[in-house]
Design a protein around this motif. Sequence first.
Motif, PDB file in Angstrom:
ATOM      1  N   GLY A  55     -29.118  31.367  19.408  1.00 43.65           N
ATOM      2  CA  GLY A  55     -29.490  32.638  20.019  1.00 43.65           C
ATOM      3  C   GLY A  55     -30.718  33.239  19.377  1.00 43.65           C
ATOM      4  N   GLU A  56     -31.528  32.397  18.739  1.00 42.07           N
ATOM      5  CA  GLU A  56     -32.688  32.930  18.031  1.00 42.07           C
ATOM      6  C   GLU A  56     -33.877  32.003  18.194  1.00 42.07           C
ATOM      7  OE1 GLU A  56     -31.698  31.274  13.645  1.00 42.07           O
ATOM      8  OE2 GLU A  56     -30.713  33.126  14.196  1.00 42.07           O
ATOM      9  N   GLY A  57     -35.004  32.440  17.744  1.00 40.20           N
ATOM     10  CA  GLY A  57     -36.224  31.665  17.822  1.00 40.20           C
ATOM     11  C   GLY A  57     -37.405  32.596  17.855  1.00 40.20           C
ATOM     12  N   THR A  58     -38.556  32.095  17.454  1.00 40.53           N
ATOM     13  CA  THR A  58     -39.742  32.941  17.464  1.00 40.53           C
ATOM     14  C   THR A  58     -40.422  32.816  18.821  1.00 40.53           C
ATOM     15  OG1 THR A  58     -41.795  33.466  16.284  1.00 40.53           O
ATOM     16  CG2 THR A  58     -41.236  31.147  16.469  1.00 40.53           C
ATOM     17  N   ASN A 108     -41.141  31.474   7.605  1.00 35.08           N
ATOM     18  CA  ASN A 108     -40.063  32.231   8.230  1.00 35.08           C
ATOM     19  C   ASN A 108     -40.475  32.595   9.649  1.00 35.08           C
ATOM     20  OD1 ASN A 108     -38.830  34.925   9.046  1.00 35.08           O
ATOM     21  ND2 ASN A 108     -37.632  34.495   7.214  1.00 35.08           N
ATOM     22  N   GLY A 109     -39.549  32.446  10.608  1.00 35.04           N
ATOM     23  CA  GLY A 109     -39.902  32.693  11.998  1.00 35.04           C
ATOM     24  C   GLY A 109     -40.447  34.080  12.260  1.00 35.04           C
ATOM     25  N   ASN A 110     -40.006  35.074  11.493  1.00 28.93           N
ATOM     26  CA  ASN A 110     -40.498  36.439  11.675  1.00 28.93           C
ATOM     27  C   ASN A 110     -41.914  36.630  11.163  1.00 28.93           C
ATOM     28  OD1 ASN A 110     -38.299  37.561  12.939  1.00 28.93           O
ATOM     29  ND2 ASN A 110     -37.344  38.320  11.079  1.00 28.93           N
ATOM     30  N   ASP A 111     -42.377  35.692  10.341  1.00 30.08           N
ATOM     31  CA  ASP A 111     -43.644  35.891   9.631  1.00 30.08           C
ATOM     32  C   ASP A 111     -44.798  35.063  10.173  1.00 30.08           C
ATOM     33  OD1 ASP A 111     -42.395  37.712   7.913  1.00 30.08           O
ATOM     34  OD2 ASP A 111     -41.657  36.106   6.635  1.00 30.08           O
ATOM     35  N   VAL A 112     -44.610  34.419  11.324  1.00 32.58           N
ATOM     36  CA  VAL A 112     -45.706  33.699  11.979  1.00 32.58           C
ATOM     37  C   VAL A 112     -46.425  34.678  12.904  1.00 32.58           C
ATOM     38  CG1 VAL A 112     -46.317  31.824  13.548  1.00 32.58           C
ATOM     39  CG2 VAL A 112     -44.464  31.502  11.894  1.00 32.58           C
ATOM     40  N   LEU A 124     -30.933  31.925   9.989  1.00 37.79           N
ATOM     41  CA  LEU A 124     -32.253  31.753   9.414  1.00 37.79           C
ATOM     42  C   LEU A 124     -32.964  30.630  10.157  1.00 37.79           C
ATOM     43  CD1 LEU A 124     -34.267  32.506   7.141  1.00 37.79           C
ATOM     44  CD2 LEU A 124     -33.241  30.699   5.774  1.00 37.79           C
ATOM     45  N   PHE A 125     -34.077  30.930  10.805  1.00 40.73           N
ATOM     46  CA  PHE A 125     -34.870  29.896  11.449  1.00 40.73           C
ATOM     47  C   PHE A 125     -36.283  29.953  10.900  1.00 40.73           C
ATOM     48  CE2 PHE A 125     -35.698  33.606  14.017  1.00 40.73           C
ATOM     49  CZ  PHE A 125     -37.015  33.482  14.411  1.00 40.73           C
ATOM     50  N   ASN A 126     -36.916  28.790  10.872  1.00 45.89           N
ATOM     51  CA  ASN A 126     -38.261  28.677  10.327  1.00 45.89           C
ATOM     52  C   ASN A 126     -39.126  27.887  11.294  1.00 45.89           C
ATOM     53  OD1 ASN A 126     -37.509  29.689   7.492  1.00 45.89           O
ATOM     54  ND2 ASN A 126     -36.114  27.981   7.784  1.00 45.89           N
ATOM     55  N   VAL A 127     -40.424  27.985  11.109  1.00 44.92           N
ATOM     56  CA  VAL A 127     -41.363  27.250  11.936  1.00 44.92           C
ATOM     57  C   VAL A 127     -42.177  26.333  11.034  1.00 44.92           C
ATOM     58  CG1 VAL A 127     -43.254  27.379  13.590  1.00 44.92           C
ATOM     59  CG2 VAL A 127     -41.501  29.163  13.570  1.00 44.92           C
ATOM     60  N   ARG A 128     -42.165  25.051  11.358  1.00 39.53           N
ATOM     61  CA  ARG A 128     -42.995  24.095  10.619  1.00 39.53           C
ATOM     62  C   ARG A 128     -44.351  24.032  11.309  1.00 39.53           C
ATOM     63  NH1 ARG A 128     -44.391  18.516  10.499  1.00 39.53           N
ATOM     64  NH2 ARG A 128     -44.482  17.703   8.354  1.00 39.53           N
ATOM     65  N   LEU A 129     -45.406  24.384  10.572  1.00 43.51           N
ATOM     66  CA  LEU A 129     -46.764  24.357  11.088  1.00 43.51           C
ATOM     67  C   LEU A 129     -47.520  23.227  10.399  1.00 43.51           C
ATOM     68  CD1 LEU A 129     -47.513  28.200  10.987  1.00 43.51           C
ATOM     69  CD2 LEU A 129     -46.829  26.842  12.971  1.00 43.51           C
ATOM     70  N   SER A 189     -46.428  23.162  16.092  1.00 42.24           N
ATOM     71  CA  SER A 189     -45.325  23.987  15.607  1.00 42.24           C
ATOM     72  C   SER A 189     -43.994  23.390  16.031  1.00 42.24           C
ATOM     73  CB  SER A 189     -45.445  25.423  16.143  1.00 42.24           C
ATOM     74  OG  SER A 189     -45.290  25.446  17.547  1.00 42.24           O
ATOM     75  N   ASP A 190     -43.000  23.542  15.168  1.00 45.32           N
ATOM     76  CA  ASP A 190     -41.659  23.055  15.463  1.00 45.32           C
ATOM     77  C   ASP A 190     -40.647  23.953  14.777  1.00 45.32           C
ATOM     78  OD1 ASP A 190     -39.730  21.068  16.478  1.00 45.32           O
ATOM     79  OD2 ASP A 190     -39.407  20.641  14.360  1.00 45.32           O
ATOM     80  N   ILE A 191     -39.655  24.411  15.523  1.00 43.28           N
ATOM     81  CA  ILE A 191     -38.620  25.284  14.957  1.00 43.28           C
ATOM     82  C   ILE A 191     -37.620  24.452  14.165  1.00 43.28           C
ATOM     83  CG2 ILE A 191     -36.711  26.848  15.488  1.00 43.28           C
ATOM     84  CD1 ILE A 191     -38.223  27.700  17.970  1.00 43.28           C
ATOM     85  N   THR A 192     -37.321  24.888  12.971  1.00 43.07           N
ATOM     86  CA  THR A 192     -36.265  24.277  12.176  1.00 43.07           C
ATOM     87  C   THR A 192     -35.253  25.364  11.857  1.00 43.07           C
ATOM     88  OG1 THR A 192     -37.322  24.707  10.035  1.00 43.07           O
ATOM     89  CG2 THR A 192     -37.908  22.659  11.147  1.00 43.07           C
ATOM     90  N   MET A 193     -34.003  24.988  11.720  1.00 41.99           N
ATOM     91  CA  MET A 193     -32.999  26.000  11.423  1.00 41.99           C
ATOM     92  C   MET A 193     -32.033  25.495  10.364  1.00 41.99           C
ATOM     93  SD  MET A 193     -30.465  25.959  14.714  1.00 41.99           S
ATOM     94  CE  MET A 193     -29.567  24.468  15.165  1.00 41.99           C
ATOM     95  N   MET A 194     -31.465  26.451   9.635  1.00 41.23           N
ATOM     96  CA  MET A 194     -30.508  26.153   8.585  1.00 41.23           C
ATOM     97  C   MET A 194     -29.128  26.543   9.094  1.00 41.23           C
ATOM     98  SD  MET A 194     -32.642  27.371   5.259  1.00 41.23           S
ATOM     99  CE  MET A 194     -34.268  26.669   4.949  1.00 41.23           C
ATOM    100  N   ARG A 195     -28.367  25.563   9.545  1.00 39.81           N
ATOM    101  CA  ARG A 195     -27.097  25.837  10.211  1.00 39.81           C
ATOM    102  C   ARG A 195     -26.101  26.540   9.309  1.00 39.81           C
ATOM    103  NH1 ARG A 195     -29.000  21.024  12.063  1.00 39.81           N
ATOM    104  NH2 ARG A 195     -29.133  20.751  14.324  1.00 39.81           N
TER     105      ARG A 195
END
Length: 234
Positions: free
Chosen positions: A75-78, A111-115, A140-145, A124-130
Amino acid sequence: MSVRSLKEFVESSRQKDASPEPFELESSHLLEVKLSGRVWAKAGAMVAYRGAVKFTRQGVLEQGLGNLLKKALTGEGTQLMKMEGQGRVYLADSGKKITLLRLAGESIYVNGNDVLAFEDGIASDITMMRRVAGMMSGGLFNVRLSGNGVVAITSHYEPLTLAVTPDQPVFCDPNSTVAWSGSLNPDIVTDISLGTLFGRGSGETVQLKFAGEGWVVVQPYEEVYFQQPGAGRG
């Protein structure tokens, strides 16, 4: 505080071109993008623009199946938007400090909020920590750039970069972690004894452990992660 005339105010706050680079900081909290083609930016970050610019939210097909599945599960993502055309676009995000980084075939996790924005040559690719998703509100979701080009990231106040070495791992509050080097893959650790000492949110006993060789960026602030309405409710 001294009083300035209207002419002095307009002159001192006027937009200035100090660099030919596509990304230029007008201040530590405001980014100017000299657009000639396409740039990706955080949806809702545009505060002003001029020229022939088209704004389009990131399409379903452009997100990739993997990213769509991650968003559906968490339910999340940037949310990104495309800025296309010729002109000047001014971006900001809640008054946060903006840092510009040039990638030369390297990768970082943010951090997804900080892009805030990145050039078209960056993938870009979304990664998440389940494990974190079940412990913290919004997870917590992150974006790999990765690739070649400039990226703009944000932080609350002045960020601090900590070195990570094989003999000196770094433990961070997930809510205060901004970015880390692409060579690191953090582990999730919990320690009930740190509950009253480490962080103040619902994930106060959860930490990210960074081990290996690289660096991690933290901010003197606990970020509230984005969560869509209804996400995480049973």
